[in-house]
Design an enzyme around this catalytic site. Sequence first.
Site, PDB file in Angstrom:
ATOM      1  N   ASP A 143       0.812 -86.816  83.298  1.00  0.00           N
ATOM      2  CA  ASP A 143      -0.073 -87.954  83.066  1.00  0.00           C
ATOM      3  C   ASP A 143       0.385 -88.626  81.785  1.00  0.00           C
ATOM      4  OD1 ASP A 143      -2.468 -89.291  84.287  1.00  0.00           O
ATOM      5  OD2 ASP A 143      -3.074 -89.213  82.195  1.00  0.00           O
ATOM      6  N   SER A 144       0.549 -89.925  81.859  1.00  0.00           N
ATOM      7  CA  SER A 144       1.156 -90.622  80.730  1.00  0.00           C
ATOM      8  C   SER A 144       0.528 -91.994  80.572  1.00  0.00           C
ATOM      9  CB  SER A 144       2.669 -90.703  80.942  1.00  0.00           C
ATOM     10  OG  SER A 144       2.996 -90.917  82.295  1.00  0.00           O
ATOM     11  N   GLY A 193       9.434 -93.777  89.513  1.00  0.00           N
ATOM     12  CA  GLY A 193      10.127 -93.870  88.225  1.00  0.00           C
ATOM     13  C   GLY A 193      10.007 -92.576  87.439  1.00  0.00           C
ATOM     14  N   HIS A 195       8.987 -90.155  75.369  1.00  0.00           N
ATOM     15  CA  HIS A 195       7.823 -89.264  75.392  1.00  0.00           C
ATOM     16  C   HIS A 195       7.984 -88.196  76.472  1.00  0.00           C
ATOM     17  CE1 HIS A 195       7.595 -92.545  78.131  1.00  0.00           C
ATOM     18  NE2 HIS A 195       6.428 -92.217  78.659  1.00  0.00           N
ATOM     19  N   ARG A 196       8.492 -88.614  77.646  1.00  0.00           N
ATOM     20  CA  ARG A 196       8.632 -87.666  78.759  1.00  0.00           C
ATOM     21  C   ARG A 196       9.730 -86.640  78.445  1.00  0.00           C
ATOM     22  NH1 ARG A 196       8.191 -91.200  82.013  1.00  0.00           N
ATOM     23  NH2 ARG A 196       5.984 -90.815  82.404  1.00  0.00           N
ATOM     24  N   PHE A 222      10.823 -98.502  84.104  1.00  0.00           N
ATOM     25  CA  PHE A 222       9.737 -98.913  84.998  1.00  0.00           C
ATOM     26  C   PHE A 222       8.519 -99.333  84.165  1.00  0.00           C
ATOM     27  CE2 PHE A 222       7.020 -95.080  84.742  1.00  0.00           C
ATOM     28  CZ  PHE A 222       7.913 -94.149  84.239  1.00  0.00           C
TER      29      PHE A 222
HETATM   30  P1  ITT Z   1       1.036 -90.441  89.396  1.00  0.00           P
HETATM   31  O1  ITT Z   1      -0.384 -90.233  88.923  1.00  0.00           O
HETATM   32  O2  ITT Z   1       1.158 -90.432  90.902  1.00  0.00           O
HETATM   33  O3  ITT Z   1       2.013 -89.536  88.715  1.00  0.00           O
HETATM   34  P2  ITT Z   1       0.797 -92.976  88.008  1.00  0.00           P
HETATM   35  O4  ITT Z   1       1.748 -94.116  87.805  1.00  0.00           O
HETATM   36  O5  ITT Z   1      -0.584 -93.306  88.519  1.00  0.00           O
HETATM   37  O6  ITT Z   1       1.514 -91.928  88.968  1.00  0.00           O
HETATM   38  P3  ITT Z   1      -0.303 -92.128  85.503  1.00  0.00           P
HETATM   39  O7  ITT Z   1      -1.696 -92.120  85.974  1.00  0.00           O
HETATM   40  O8  ITT Z   1       0.173 -91.005  84.631  1.00  0.00           O
HETATM   41  O9  ITT Z   1       0.727 -92.170  86.698  1.00  0.00           O
HETATM   42  O10 ITT Z   1      -0.054 -93.497  84.763  1.00  0.00           O
HETATM   43  C1  ITT Z   1       0.982 -93.592  83.887  1.00  0.00           C
HETATM   44  C2  ITT Z   1       1.246 -95.053  83.632  1.00  0.00           C
HETATM   45  O11 ITT Z   1       1.688 -95.181  82.292  1.00  0.00           O
HETATM   46  C3  ITT Z   1       2.388 -95.513  84.515  1.00  0.00           C
HETATM   47  O12 ITT Z   1       1.921 -96.060  85.727  1.00  0.00           O
HETATM   48  C4  ITT Z   1       3.000 -96.553  83.622  1.00  0.00           C
HETATM   49  O13 ITT Z   1       2.260 -97.727  83.748  1.00  0.00           O
HETATM   50  C5  ITT Z   1       2.795 -96.010  82.218  1.00  0.00           C
HETATM   51  N1  ITT Z   1       3.971 -95.224  81.815  1.00  0.00           N
HETATM   52  C6  ITT Z   1       4.036 -93.887  81.641  1.00  0.00           C
HETATM   53  N2  ITT Z   1       5.272 -93.504  81.297  1.00  0.00           N
HETATM   54  C7  ITT Z   1       6.004 -94.622  81.252  1.00  0.00           C
HETATM   55  C8  ITT Z   1       7.349 -94.880  80.954  1.00  0.00           C
HETATM   56  O14 ITT Z   1       8.208 -93.913  80.677  1.00  0.00           O
HETATM   57  N3  ITT Z   1       7.766 -96.145  81.004  1.00  0.00           N
HETATM   58  C9  ITT Z   1       6.917 -97.148  81.302  1.00  0.00           C
HETATM   59  N4  ITT Z   1       5.633 -96.985  81.602  1.00  0.00           N
HETATM   60  C10 ITT Z   1       5.164 -95.733  81.571  1.00  0.00           C
END
Ligand code: ITT
Length: 203
Positions: free
Chosen positions: A75-76, A15, A186-187, A158
């Site tokens: 990281d989000s 996503g 935010h992104r 997502f």
């Molecule tokens: P990578 O580390 O492989 O990039 P991850 O999903 O583990 O993937 P993060 O550790 O940054 O990534 O976790 C970010 C989580 O925050 C992500 O799995 C979502 O649950 C949430 N998130 C971040 N941005 C989002 C968005 O735009 N919409 C919905 N949920 C979001």
Amino acid sequence: MPDSKAIFVATKNAGKLHELRALFSGSGWRLETFGGYADVAEGTTSYAENAALKAAALREQLVAAGIAEAVLGDDSGIEVRALGGRPGVRSARYGGDGATWAERRALLRAELAASDSPDRGARFVCALHFISSDGSTVGVERDVAGLVADKDRGTAGFSYDPTFWYPPAAKTFGELSEEEKNAVSHRSRAVAALLGAAHFRRD
Ligand code: ITT
């Protein structure tokens, strides 16, 4: 436009990657992935630190494979005010490894209800860490404010999108089109900040 240059993205989240590709379109950069990318153990301190850890890990893995290109870590997370900012940097792991996204969203609402707080305020945060092919770095962090919705609404986006109510649109992110989310998220704010950074270089 001159030939685009590659940025390898340190993510396993489809996503995120999809959104980042749309947000970088027209920037002169093309986003690539590295099949051999091995995820890093993330910390619990800050988004910025985790984004930097991801980018540095991918850079090391690319160098070992003989590829010298720029890299980007994202990281989000979602922070709920009444829960003291949780799940925050732990958003991807909230509710345990086996939980579905629908279960995680329901758990978040249940925790908020149990807190007895009338405050439904939340924010999404995105930290990006860029390392150019010559090793210089740029880090940015941006957020978008919203509310935790009363139930899942919409199926777009997502993860937490269906439960993130965005007041200016009177919809959740799950009800916004890709273009609408990418105009305010935010992104998208973090990507705009990165592309606008004086020391972000394309060559
Ligand atoms: P990578 O580390 O492989 O990039 P991850 O999903 O583990 O993937 P993060 O550790 O940054 O990534 O976790 C970010 C989580 O925050 C992500 O799995 C979502 O649950 C949430 N998130 C971040 N941005 C989002 C968005 O735009 N919409 C919905 N949920 C979001």
